[in-house]
Design an enzyme around this catalytic site. Structure first.
Site, PDB file in Angstrom:
ATOM      1  CD  GLU A 107      -2.955  -1.142   2.287  1.00 27.43           C
ATOM      2  OE1 GLU A 107      -2.860  -0.264   3.165  1.00 27.43           O
ATOM      3  OE2 GLU A 107      -3.845  -2.017   2.309  1.00 27.43           O
ATOM      4  CD  GLU A 112      -3.159  -5.724   4.186  1.00 29.94           C
ATOM      5  OE1 GLU A 112      -4.054  -4.933   4.568  1.00 29.94           O
ATOM      6  OE2 GLU A 112      -1.951  -5.442   4.175  1.00 29.94           O
TER       7      GLU A 112
END
Length: 658
Positions: A448, A597
């Site tokens: 991210e 995730e």
């Protein structure tokens, strides 16, 4: 924590409470005083506790200027008048006596981060006894508590802070208090309502944004949240031991600001505003999701590899990815890998901030050192151990470069030396494993990118990613690389992307939708006060009052909107509709895509709803042939508790002991 001017507790608040209850027995006769402002205060709009981050308290801005000119923090506030609290509650302090003694009989104290290595200071002039004292104001009163401060991280690991407060004598009679109001002008801050039951400093708090005009803060005790790092404790007004205010800074910059506080008042429960109906109970709107087998088929051999090695995975969370996460000891180790393997999990993703092990990182980025050096003894003690243990228990292993300190951001992303540092870090790790025969060892470029802000563009991130790919391939062409897009591994951005020319890359997305469900109660999110959102949406479990789900005046508008629209998003089909976009892109480009995730916080939702959500996610992944890795192993997203698989997860995730 360094305390100053700390005086013994006194019981004046308890006495004042008893007097108020005796003199004013009819709790229904008093309206909330904030709704009855004094003449001339029509433009002074009350604000409620904001869930915005109180990170950096702004530099002081002249409210009459359209520019961001910094002014003297001691500038006399000129707005007014503010209201004087009256009612069944108790005045904590209006500061009109100009001294350090509150109206409840205790003295104001201060504290800072100095004992923890910080360098933050309160710069307000003190009196002869070195006590913090009120300053002159022109807001309809004569004095307010004025605090000027500088927030400087120094050697502190976390966000710098200063604070000031007053002690309260815990008293059964205090149980009638339902809220707190005060007026303020200045920097962003937190108000802490400390109770004796909390023993780990995870206090109950509310957050307020900076305001350069006088604003009234309204805190309902029912809306208070804890910081989230300690034991969850129900709030009990009878046990209030202190009321304090804290200005919190940012690790990356020095902040100088000020805050004026005035007319602090503990509200009787009858004076606290009640929730009102503001929603409709609607039938669920379930999207119709259709696709053909051809639209989701990937024939690339990497798809088979991904399904073989990257399905049924788990993240090791809240350890080596932390800002202070450089390895010190094996908080998680071989026994944890064995627990996962014994419970049917096939893959381990290890979030680790790799550049923490570069010993001259800053000098390399600054250009004073031309060769990046590493603490190999520590770095490869960690990685080699998990390579060994995952092989022993037949689990694949993902090395996930994961930065919680957000050191890759909009500034560093434009720095060629920073990009080179990341590339050299991966080159160093890849070279170490270049000869490893394991085909189930994976390199994940960077989790991210720009994790905190999400402002780095896809194009900018592509430049950095390509540099890391090129660096890895100079030493290792065998091991598969994992790549996720900007903006938190965005599905939308990935669906617009042209794949890299490297044919040994697996693409990654993250999804936590519906966020109103998965992150309710998360103290670091805008959903901190939200609770009891069910999954899937069920009209029988819904309400016409958003306050029943924790919505309050401080709740951000987009959160309120998401909750009101939950009848359209709270379904398996709504999640599938989003993930399908990534899978169709993958099929079009004949490359594999995985989810590494997803998960739901266990703080404010029911176990039944969480199992429903996880079942939906597993069924979606099975249908679309997308390998999955759950976030995470332990903690508030856990799959394991006390060494055992949480009840119901065997069926929900299709795992379990052999």
């Amino acid at each position: 924590m360094q305390l100053k001017n700390f005086y013994p507790k006194m019981s004046v608040l308890g006495i004042a409470t008893v007097m108020a209850l005796t003199a004013c027995g009819d709790e229904n006769t008093q309206a909330l005083f904030a709704n009855n402002p004094v003449p001339g205060a029509e433009n002074q709009v009350p604000v409620s506790s904001s869930d915005m981050s109180p990170t950096s308290s702004d530099a002081v801005i002249d409210p009459t200027s359209s520019s961001a000119a910094v002014v003297d923090p001691s500038t006399l506030p000129a707005e007014g008048p503010i209201t004087m609290p009256e009612g069944l509650g108790t005045l904590v302090d209006d500061f009109e006596d100009g001294d350090n003694l509150s109206k409840i009989g205790d003295y104001w104290y201060t504290y800072n981060d100095n004992d923890n290595g910080g360098a933050s200071i309160i710069t307000t002039p003190l009196n002869e006894e070195e006590n913090i004292i009120p300053g002159r104001v022109n807001n309809g009163s004569n004095y307010a508590l004025q605090v000027n401060y500088t927030l400087d991280r120094g050697d502190y690991e976390y966000d710098p802070y200063v604070g000031w407060g007053v002690q309260v004598a815990p008293d059964e009679a205090n149980g009638h208090f339902g809220g707190l109001t005060y007026w303020y002008k200045g920097g962003a801050h937190e108000v802490h309502i400390e109770i004796t039951d909390v023993e780990d400093y995870d206090v109950h708090l509310a957050k307020f944004p900076a305001s350069r005009t006088w604003k009234q803060a309204v805190v309902r005790f029912k809306d208070l949240v804890q910081g989230g790092w300690g034991k969850e404790i129900p709030f009990d007004a009878k046990h209030i031991m202190a009321i304090s205010f804290q200005a919190k800074g940012n690790k990356s910059k020095l902040v100088t600001d000020s805050l004026f506080i005035d007319n602090i008042y503990l509200q009787d429960s009858s004076e606290v505003e009640k929730d009102q109906p503001d929603m409709e109970i609607k039938d669920p709107v379930i999207p119709v999701v259709e696709f053909t087998e051809a639209e989701i088929t990937v024939t690339n051999p990497l798809q088979e590899k991904a399904m073989k090695y990257l399905n049924k995975g788990v993240n090791f969370t809240n350890w080596l990815e932390n800002a202070d996460g450089k390895f010190k000891s094996f908080e998680l180790g071989e026994s944890d890998v064995k627990i996962l393997a014994d419970n049917g999990f096939k893959s381990l993703r290890l979030p680790i901030d790799l550049d923490l092990y570069a010993t001259n990182r800053d000098a390399f980025i600054a250009g004073t050192d031309t060769e990046l050096k590493f603490d190999d003894d520590t770095l490869f003690l960690v990685l080699d151990s998990f390579v060994e243990w995952t092989a022993k228990y037949n689990m694949s292993f993902v090395i996930d470069y994961h930065e919680y300190d957000n050191s890759y951001n909009t500034t560093s992303a434009k720095d060629p030396n920073y990009i080179k540092m990341m590339a050299e870090t991966w080159k160093h790790v890849a070279a170490h494993y270049a000869e490893s025969p394991r085909e189930d060892l994976f390199f994940e470029l960077l989790n991210e990118p720009d994790m905190s802000d999400g402002k780095v563009t896809a194009a900018t991130w592509t430049t950095a990613a390509q540099a890391m790919i090129d660096a890895i391939r100079t030493v290792d062409t065998k091991h598969t690389i994992l790549f996720g897009d900007a903006q938190w591994y965005s599905i939308t951005l990935l669906a617009k992307r042209t794949p890299f020319t490297d044919d040994n890359i697996i693409y990654v997305i993250h999804t936590y939708e519906p966020f109103a469900f998965t992150h309710q109660g998360g103290s670091w999110t805008d959903y901190a006060t939200i609770h009891d959102i069910p999954f899937p949406y069920d009209p029988a479990k819904w309400s016409t009052v958003s306050g029943d789900f924790g919505v309050n005046k401080s709740t951000k508008s987009y959160v309120k909107t998401n909750i009101k629209n939950y009848y359209k998003t709270g379904s398996k089909e709504a999640i599938l509709e989003q993930i399908l976009k990534a899978k169709k892109w993958a099929a079009t480009n004949n490359v594999p895509v995985i989810i590494n995730e997803f998960g739901a916080l266990n703080l404010r939702s029911t176990a039944e709803s969480r199992l429903n959500y996880l079942t939906a996610m597993r069924e979606i992944c099975d249908t679309l042939q997308i390998p999955w890795t759950h976030w995470g192993y332990t903690g508030n997203f856990s799959v394991i508790e006390n060494g055992k698989l949480i009840e119901g997860l065997d069926k929900a995730l299709g795992v379990g002991s052999k």
